[in-house]
Scaffold this active site. Structure first.
Site, PDB file in Angstrom:
ATOM      1  N   LYS A  20       0.840  -1.203   0.000  1.00  0.00           N
ATOM      2  CA  LYS A  20       0.000   0.000   0.000  1.00  0.00           C
ATOM      3  C   LYS A  20       0.879   1.259   0.000  1.00  0.00           C
ATOM      4  CE  LYS A  20      -3.582  -2.409   2.723  1.00  0.00           C
ATOM      5  NZ  LYS A  20      -4.376  -2.329   3.969  1.00  0.00           N
ATOM      6  N   TYR A  60     -11.992  -2.947  -2.712  1.00  0.00           N
ATOM      7  CA  TYR A  60     -12.486  -3.180  -1.347  1.00  0.00           C
ATOM      8  C   TYR A  60     -14.015  -3.294  -1.284  1.00  0.00           C
ATOM      9  CZ  TYR A  60      -7.951  -2.582   1.028  1.00  0.00           C
ATOM     10  OH  TYR A  60      -6.674  -2.751   1.504  1.00  0.00           O
ATOM     11  N   PHE A  68     -15.033   2.582   7.968  1.00  0.00           N
ATOM     12  CA  PHE A  68     -13.712   3.039   7.516  1.00  0.00           C
ATOM     13  C   PHE A  68     -13.542   2.958   5.996  1.00  0.00           C
ATOM     14  CE2 PHE A  68     -13.466  -1.411   8.877  1.00  0.00           C
ATOM     15  CZ  PHE A  68     -12.983  -2.027   7.727  1.00  0.00           C
ATOM     16  N   ASN A 123      -1.364  -0.272   7.620  1.00  0.00           N
ATOM     17  CA  ASN A 123      -0.762  -1.598   7.858  1.00  0.00           C
ATOM     18  C   ASN A 123       0.003  -2.143   6.654  1.00  0.00           C
ATOM     19  OD1 ASN A 123      -2.893  -2.326   6.276  1.00  0.00           O
ATOM     20  ND2 ASN A 123      -3.943  -3.573   7.810  1.00  0.00           N
ATOM     21  N   HIS A 126      -1.507  -5.556   1.566  1.00  0.00           N
ATOM     22  CA  HIS A 126      -2.763  -6.289   1.358  1.00  0.00           C
ATOM     23  C   HIS A 126      -2.439  -7.685   0.863  1.00  0.00           C
ATOM     24  CE1 HIS A 126      -6.754  -7.376  -0.105  1.00  0.00           C
ATOM     25  NE2 HIS A 126      -6.114  -7.887  -1.154  1.00  0.00           N
ATOM     26  N   GLU A 137      -9.277 -10.569  -7.389  1.00  0.00           N
ATOM     27  CA  GLU A 137      -8.321  -9.460  -7.250  1.00  0.00           C
ATOM     28  C   GLU A 137      -7.256  -9.501  -8.350  1.00  0.00           C
ATOM     29  OE1 GLU A 137      -9.020  -9.041  -2.428  1.00  0.00           O
ATOM     30  OE2 GLU A 137      -7.103  -9.847  -3.126  1.00  0.00           O
TER      31      GLU A 137
END
Ligand code: UDP
Ligand code: MG
Length: 162
Positions: A20, A60, A68, A123, A126, A137
Site C-alpha cells: 500500500k 475493497y 472506515f 498496515n 494487502h 483481485e
C-alpha cells in the site's frame, strides 16, 4: 514421481499481494518482496500504479458498509501501490501468515505487519484472503498478458519435485 508432480501442480495457487502507499513511501518494497521471495514463493506479476478512488472502491467492495471504507479507499488511491501476484503451494493462506493480523498491534513479531507497522489504518500490505478473492483481485489488477508463467530451477529444491 508423476504422482508427486501432479500433486504439486494441483496444490499450486496464486495470491494477489499489494504494498500500500504507506509501505511504498516508507521504503519497504524490497523488505516485503524479500520475505515472500526467501520463503520460496514465485513472483509472476508486478507493477506500480496509483489506483483511482473508483478502482480502490472496486478492490475493497466487500467492505463498503464499514465505517472506515471511505477513508480506506481515499488512502489506497493516495499514492503508488506495488501490485503483485505470487505463486506457490499454499501461498494464499501462508501469505496471510507472513503478513500477520489486520491490526498490527495484534500481529505477531516476525510477521510483516508485526515487525513493520503500528496502526490498522496504515498496515502497509494487502493479501488475498481466499481462493475466490485471489482470483477476483488478480483479474481486477492485472490483464491476462501481464501474468507470467515460468519454471525456476529452485523449485526442485523448494518442493523436492522435478
Ligand atoms: N481497516 C481499517 N480499520 C479497521 C479494519 C480494517 O482501517 O477497523 C483497513 C486495514 O487497512 C485493512 C483493510 O481495511 O488492511 C481491509 O480490511 P480487512 O478486514 O480486509 O483486513 P486485511 O484483509 O487487510 O487484513
Ligand atoms: Mg481483506
Amino acid at each position: 514421481m508423476l504422482q508427486e508432480k501432479e500433486a504439486h501442480a494441483a496444490e499450486m495457487e496464486r495470491s494477489f499481494i499489494a504494498i500500500k502507499p504507506d509501505g511504498v513511501q516508507r521504503g519497504l518494497i524490497a523488505e516485503i518482496i524479500s520475505r515472500f521471495e526467501r520463503k520460496g514463493f514465485k513472483l509472476v506479476a508486478i507493477k506500480i500504479v496509483i489506483p483511482s478512488k473508483d478502482f480502490a472502491q472496486k478492490h475493497y467492495h466487500d467492505l463498503k458498509e464499514r465505517p472506515f471504507f471511505n477513508g480506506l479507499c481515499d488512502f489506497l488511491s493516495s499514492g503508488p501501490v506495488v501490485a503483485m501476484v505470487w505463486e506457490g503451494e499454499g501461498v494464499i493462506k501462508y501469505g496471510r501468515k507472513l503478513i500477520g493480523a489486520t491490526d498490527p498491534q495484534k500481529s505477531e513479531p516476525g510477521t510483516i505487519r508485526g515487525d513493520l507497522a503500528v496502526v490498522v489504518g496504515r498496515n502497509i500490505i494487502h493479501g488475498s484472503d481466499g481462493p475466490e478473492t485471489a482470483k477476483d483481485e488478480i483479474n481486477l489488477w492485472f490483464k491476462p498478458e501481464e501474468l507470467t508463467s515460468y519454471s525456476s530451477n529452485t523449485e526442485k529444491w523448494i518442493y523436492g519435485v522435478n
